[in-house]
Scaffold this active site. Structure first.
Site, mmCIF file in Angstrom:
data_model
loop_
_atom_site.group_PDB
_atom_site.id
_atom_site.type_symbol
_atom_site.label_atom_id
_atom_site.label_comp_id
_atom_site.label_asym_id
_atom_site.label_seq_id
_atom_site.Cartn_x
_atom_site.Cartn_y
_atom_site.Cartn_z
ATOM 1 N N ASP A 117 -6.966 -1.633 -4.571
ATOM 2 C CA ASP A 117 -7.874 -1.399 -3.405
ATOM 3 C C ASP A 117 -8.938 -0.140 -3.933
ATOM 4 O O ASP A 117 -10.095 -0.477 -3.600
ATOM 5 C CB ASP A 117 -7.315 -0.686 -2.223
ATOM 6 C CG ASP A 117 -6.359 -1.536 -1.483
ATOM 7 O OD1 ASP A 117 -6.394 -2.870 -1.645
ATOM 8 O OD2 ASP A 117 -5.435 -1.163 -0.674
ATOM 9 N N ASP B 223 0.914 -1.278 -0.153
ATOM 10 C CA ASP B 223 0.179 0.111 0.031
ATOM 11 C C ASP B 223 1.056 1.241 0.082
ATOM 12 O O ASP B 223 1.854 1.374 0.731
ATOM 13 C CB ASP B 223 -1.027 -0.019 1.277
ATOM 14 C CG ASP B 223 -1.936 -1.097 1.209
ATOM 15 O OD1 ASP B 223 -2.378 -1.328 0.160
ATOM 16 O OD2 ASP B 223 -2.390 -1.240 2.424
#
Length: 153
Positions: A132, A113
């Site tokens: 995501d 991330d």
């Protein structure tokens, strides 16, 4: 149908290229501010699911993700001609996002991330990635289309 495959592949490539860039330029470095006090690129290794829940359940997430991918494929094949373009694209976005994060879980044991958003009230949204984003956006679109019966041709 071919365009849907191309969209899916492009999303996966975009996701993996941006994660590669995050590893190369952000890992072991300070975050890079894009918009001061709002948006920054910050490398995070997420061993859990969305928002960091269920940490260190790698095998569980791999199995669940594979089940979701198979379910989307089966649903898509059985209902392809009954679904409108919006639902088809949304399912492809969901599928590509799931595959993007699955690649990370298999390769690294965690999901990379790197997009960090902070709001003026001090709330820092959980760090996320391109996959995501596609998962969340497609899920919202799918829920809307199902709730309002707007997914059929």
């Amino acid at each position: 149908m071919h365009l849907l495959y191309v969209i899916s592949i492009l999303i996966i490539i975009l996701d993996q290229l941006t994660k590669h860039g995050a590893i190369k330029y952000l890992k072991d470095n300070k975050p890079i501010a894009v918009i001061d006090n709002f948006l920054e690129f910050n490398y995070v290794e997420n061993f859990g699911a969305a928002f960091g829940i269920l940490q260190n359940c790698r095998i569980f997430f791999i199995i669940i993700t594979l089940i979701v991918i198979i379910a989307i494929f089966v649903f898509f094949r059985k209902n392809f001609y009954f679904l409108n373009k919006g639902m088809k694209v949304s399912l492809v976005m969901l599928l590509a996002g799931a595959i993007g994060n699955l690649i990370d879980r298999i390769r690294f044991g965690y999901v990379v991330d790197f997009i960090s958003v902070k709001f003026k009230n001090g709330y820092g949204f959980p760090v996320f990635n391109i996959a995501d984003s596609f998962i969340v956006i497609s899920t919202i679109l799918i829920i809307y289309m199902v709730l309002f019966d707007k997914y059929k041709v």
